[in-house]
Design a protein around this motif. Structure first.
Motif: not given
Length: 133
Positions: A35-44, A60-63, A89-98
């Motif tokens: 999940l962390s790799k997926e989030i980092t890739q989606s952010f990039n 904010p940078r999301l590595y 897309e940002v809301n989806e990324l925030k949901e994954k981060a949550r």
């Protein structure tokens, strides 16, 4: 004819059992890592996309490195960041981060070992070594 059928059924049963035994369920660690790799890739991908809102550049940078204790603060800060709420897309990324944060502090709390607490390491990701051919 009957012994052949029994042998065939036995062989199928043994093969099925062998396949089930080798397919281990995901561990807490493997789930958090993927999940962390997926989030980092989606952010990039979001950062390099030409079609998203300009506010994405202010995020904010999301590595993420799940071996770094500072990842918890990094996830909290990213989820709480007030900008870009209108970008799907940002809301989806925030949901994954949550979700990742919840998994880290709730479900995997006792299974994970943080190897460092270097918060600067999450600001400047280490590039993978360049292979020379």
């Amino acid at each position: 004819k009957l012994p052949t059928m029994k042998m065939l059924l036995l062989l199928i049963a043994l093969l099925s059992a062998a396949l089930l035994a080798s397919a281990a369920p995901p561990t807490c660690y493997s789930r958090v890592l993927s999940l962390s790799k997926e989030i980092t890739q989606s952010f990039n991908e979001l950062q390099t996309s030409k079609t998203v809102d300009a506010c994405v550049g202010t995020l904010p940078r999301l590595y993420l490195d799940i071996h770094n204790y500072c990842v918890l603060a990094k996830l909290r800060d990213f989820v709480a960041y007030p900008g870009c709420d209108r970008v799907v897309e940002v809301n989806e990324l925030k949901e994954k981060a949550r979700s990742l944060y919840t998994i880290l502090i709730s479900y995997c709390r006792r299974d994970l070992v943080f190897l460092t607490d270097d918060c600067n390491a999450l600001e400047i990701p280490i590039s993978p070594p360049i292979e020379h051919s």
